[in-house]
Design a protein around this motif. Structure first.
Motif, short mmCIF file in Angstrom:
data_model
loop_
_atom_site.label_atom_id
_atom_site.label_comp_id
_atom_site.label_asym_id
_atom_site.label_seq_id
_atom_site.Cartn_x
_atom_site.Cartn_y
_atom_site.Cartn_z
N VAL A 32 0.83 -1.20 0.00
CA VAL A 32 0.00 0.00 0.00
C VAL A 32 0.87 1.25 0.00
CG1 VAL A 32 -1.68 1.34 1.32
CG2 VAL A 32 -1.94 -1.15 1.12
N VAL A 33 1.86 1.30 0.88
CA VAL A 33 2.74 2.46 0.97
C VAL A 33 3.55 2.63 -0.31
CG1 VAL A 33 4.72 3.45 2.18
CG2 VAL A 33 2.86 2.38 3.48
N ALA A 36 1.31 3.91 -3.10
CA ALA A 36 0.95 5.32 -2.95
C ALA A 36 2.12 6.23 -3.33
CB ALA A 36 0.52 5.58 -1.50
N LEU A 39 2.69 6.17 -7.09
CA LEU A 39 1.67 6.92 -7.82
C LEU A 39 1.94 8.42 -7.73
CD1 LEU A 39 -0.92 7.07 -9.43
CD2 LEU A 39 -2.21 6.94 -7.28
N VAL A 40 2.28 8.89 -6.55
CA VAL A 40 2.59 10.33 -6.40
C VAL A 40 3.75 10.73 -7.30
CG1 VAL A 40 3.46 12.07 -4.80
CG2 VAL A 40 1.65 10.50 -4.07
N THR A 188 -5.06 -4.27 -7.63
CA THR A 188 -5.25 -2.81 -7.54
C THR A 188 -4.11 -2.08 -8.22
OG1 THR A 188 -6.52 -2.97 -5.49
CG2 THR A 188 -5.45 -0.86 -5.96
N TRP A 189 -2.87 -2.45 -7.90
CA TRP A 189 -1.76 -1.69 -8.50
C TRP A 189 -1.48 -2.10 -9.94
CZ3 TRP A 189 2.69 -3.82 -10.42
CH2 TRP A 189 3.16 -5.04 -9.91
N VAL A 193 -5.03 1.06 -10.79
CA VAL A 193 -4.30 2.34 -10.87
C VAL A 193 -3.98 2.72 -12.31
CG1 VAL A 193 -2.19 3.55 -10.21
CG2 VAL A 193 -3.42 2.16 -8.52
#
Length: 341
Positions: A32-33, A36, A39-40, A188-189, A193
């Motif tokens: 998850v980290v 995130a 993605l940023v 998800t990733w 995304v």
């Protein structure tokens, strides 16, 4: 009766799921980290993320991925099949080292489909009708790739970053519980995304990503965007997708699988004792340092050399995964049951 690696390879066996495992919250949170942060960075600086990520982790992840695949799937990557695959991939390496031309690209495409035909023959050799069908499908796909090579290589670039999903799916068979959550994170990733990025819903933060790297951005967009969409703003979306997936690709090969599938490294070290322990990491880090110097001196030449060397890890994964999809796992289970009885 015990079955040796060589016997398994001849019989079509597939490796067992591996030692049972209860996956705690830490690795789930790690994905998850990492997702995130990736993605940023992909939204704010996709060009820098793609280039610097390759320089920092490109060759290291090559070494670690080859170690995992060769160790985990030793019963498949053995004997005549392994020798044939290595010959074909070496041919691809030669094609990539030659000056760019239509002939070199076409030869690479033909050799790539040759790998898939070899895998199909291995995985379906006891089912001739399905084998004939698989070869026919591959022939049609090869004709399409040869007719539209630019699309072929764009798809290949993105597909390489997606294939960890199948390796993680196979790895997750060992989970005693929590498999659904683990796979949900991976889907998800890998899928959600990128779909959000391509949909345009994140164009706001992505709009200012070009910055001072406009020239570099345009070059990378041409490598990772289908030619029909190069003239539009969609190219930046495809670049962001590539930068994000490439980063998560490194997370899988450099962090997750080395830590949570140590038996694969042990299997590799049994085959290649010279790279036991930290030696594989040292080799990858040293090669990565040389690559970083080449990138700094001449990015185009460094990228071309990397593309050639990386062919071994990028292309060997496809036959292994194709054999998995074609049902070699089921066939291997049958062989093991027969041997035990």
């Amino acid at each position: 009766m015990a079955i040796t690696g060589a016997e398994a390879a001849r019989g079509g066996a597939w490796p067992e799921a591996g030692p049972g495992l209860r996956l705690g919250a830490a690795p789930q949170a790690g994905f998850v980290v990492a997702g995130a942060l990736a993605l940023v960075l992909a939204l704010r600086a996709p060009t820098g993320l793609a280039v610097l990520g390759l320089a920092a982790f490109g060759l290291l992840h090559n070494v670690l991925e080859l170690r995992y695949v060769a160790g985990r799937f030793a019963v498949v990557l053995a004997g005549p099949l392994l020798r044939l695959l290595l010959v074909l991939v070496t041919g691809i390496v030669v094609c990539r080292l030659l000056p760019p031309s239509v002939y070199a690209r076409s030869a690479e495409i033909v050799l790539a489909y040759g790998l898939l035909v070899a895998a199909s023959r291995y995985g379906l050799r006891s089912r001739p009708v399905l084998l004939a069908g698989a070869v026919a499908v591959l022939a049609v796909a090869a004709a399409g790739s040869l007719s539209f090579p630019a699309y072929h290589f764009v798809v290949l670039a993105h597909l390489h970053n997606v294939v960890p999903l199948l390796f993680l799916w196979e790895w997750s068979r060992r989970l005693a519980r929590g498999r659904a959550l683990f796979l949900a994170l991976q889907f998800t990733w890998v899928l959600l995304v990128p779909a959000l990025l391509l949909s345009g819903l994140l164009d706001g933060p992505l709009a200012g990503a070009t910055g001072t790297a406009g020239g570099w951005t345009a070059r990378l967009e041409s490598s990772y965007t289908p030619p029909a969409w190069l003239a539009s703003h969609v190219g930046l979306r495809f670049l962001a997708v590539f930068a994000f997936l490439q980063t998560m690709h490194y997370v899988v090969w450099v962090w997750f699988l080395p830590r949570y599938a140590p038996e694969a490294a042990e299997g590799f070290e049994a085959r290649v004792p010279a790279l036991r322990g930290a030696r594989a990491w040292a080799l990858g880090a040293a090669a990565g340092g040389v690559l970083a110097v080449l990138f700094a001196a001449d990015y185009a030449q460094g990228r071309a050399l990397y593309a050639a060397v990386a062919s071994y890890h990028a292309y060997l994964e496809f036959p292994v995964l194709l054999m998995l999809v074609l049902g070699a796992a089921h066939e291997g289970a049958s062989v093991r049951i027969e041997e035990k009885t």
